[in-house]
Design a protein around this motif. Sequence first.
Motif, mmCIF file in Angstrom:
data_model
loop_
_atom_site.group_PDB
_atom_site.id
_atom_site.type_symbol
_atom_site.label_atom_id
_atom_site.label_comp_id
_atom_site.label_asym_id
_atom_site.label_seq_id
_atom_site.Cartn_x
_atom_site.Cartn_y
_atom_site.Cartn_z
ATOM 1 N N GLU A 1 -34.561 18.912 -10.243
ATOM 2 C CA GLU A 1 -33.695 19.822 -9.506
ATOM 3 C C GLU A 1 -33.716 21.239 -10.081
ATOM 4 N N LEU A 2 -34.507 21.472 -11.113
ATOM 5 C CA LEU A 2 -34.514 22.762 -11.795
ATOM 6 C C LEU A 2 -35.622 23.684 -11.334
ATOM 7 N N GLY A 3 -36.744 23.132 -10.890
ATOM 8 C CA GLY A 3 -37.876 23.983 -10.552
ATOM 9 C C GLY A 3 -38.336 24.762 -11.771
ATOM 10 N N ARG A 4 -38.551 26.050 -11.598
ATOM 11 C CA ARG A 4 -39.104 26.838 -12.703
ATOM 12 C C ARG A 4 -38.093 27.177 -13.784
ATOM 13 N N VAL A 5 -36.844 26.811 -13.573
ATOM 14 C CA VAL A 5 -35.882 26.900 -14.676
ATOM 15 C C VAL A 5 -36.270 25.931 -15.791
ATOM 16 N N ASN A 6 -37.099 24.923 -15.467
ATOM 17 C CA ASN A 6 -37.646 24.048 -16.510
ATOM 18 C C ASN A 6 -38.375 24.835 -17.589
ATOM 19 N N LYS B 1 -45.013 36.910 -19.929
ATOM 20 C CA LYS B 1 -44.994 35.616 -20.605
ATOM 21 C C LYS B 1 -44.410 34.542 -19.685
ATOM 22 N N VAL B 2 -44.896 33.322 -19.844
ATOM 23 C CA VAL B 2 -44.338 32.205 -19.090
ATOM 24 C C VAL B 2 -42.833 32.133 -19.344
ATOM 25 N N GLY B 3 -42.068 32.013 -18.266
ATOM 26 C CA GLY B 3 -40.614 31.902 -18.382
ATOM 27 C C GLY B 3 -39.874 33.215 -18.314
#
Length: 347
Positions: free
Chosen positions: A44-49, A211-213
């Motif tokens: 349920e997080l998507g890219r918040v992962n 950067k990733v994130g």
Amino acid sequence: MASSTPNDRMQLDKNSSSLPRRRDLPQIPGAPEGAAWFWGVEDELGRVNLITPARVKEAAKEVLSGDVVPLNLELNELQPACFARSKFQHTIKDLHGQLVFDDFYTMNTQSSTQWDGLRHFSHLETGTFYNGVKGGDIIGPDAGSKCGIHAWAQHGIVARGVLLDFATYAEAHGISIDYYENDKITYAALVDVGKLQGIDIRPESQGGDIKVGDVLLIRSGFLKNYRSIDTAERIKKHSGSGVHGPETKQRYAGVEQSEDILDWLHDCYFSGMAGDAPAFEAWPSHQKYYLHEHILALWGCPLGELWDLEKLAEKCKERKRWTFLLTSSPANVTGGVGSHPNAMAIL
């Protein structure tokens, strides 16, 4: 980088910086083409992962002066709200002879500074929201809470923020923008914005500085323009139908819909994207798709609109530094569609 799952769904390592480009995405059985649902069928997080403890620790190193810049509009600033949305209402209730008070908010979470959550906008052709959620999972007798805004609230959003100040770039180069037309911010222009700021906007994996994130913020200049026009003009510009499609009477400048933009936004693996414009993207889309479909439904990435980036832009120009620690605490509402972001930049 990834492992196989029993249902043949690739599952990415959240801490990895080696992630597939958009052009290399595998077709996920039962998902729309271009879906990047890579953190499990129940995710349920998507890219918040991508906001991992290691990345939060690294992002905290961006705090140098300790200056705090809130990024939220007053909830009732936009009058009228864009896309014919209901206005914010605030009522104060006297509980005990003017000695104790409560207050009540009545609001559309999309009428001011906002996060679009994963239940907000589907992949229109298939009616599919992130990770396979359908409209009947959101409202109706079989509705549940999967992919509600509560998931982001309970995780928290803390990341390195990157501001691309297109408005300052446009002013410096004599570029005229009609904020109430379908004027587009192109990928080439954003590359040049980055160069002006000393930022290579390519992902780190391709030799760039993203950067990733990271959380991407794009200042178009919409709010500066909005604050410069009188009430009658605001009412004229913001009134009318908010329907989708070219027949809409509301038009706004924003990020272009193009393959270059899609590749860039996808491949940078942002954990959030936001801007000061009402729709983030140029509205309405003149392509067969909206960026909303890709960002929200296919990638599961938080999408923010109407963020107040004016003071942040001033501070970044003073410092000659356009990265910072960004925090956001969405409303913890089970099954919620969107939220005010409660966002701050810490410099």
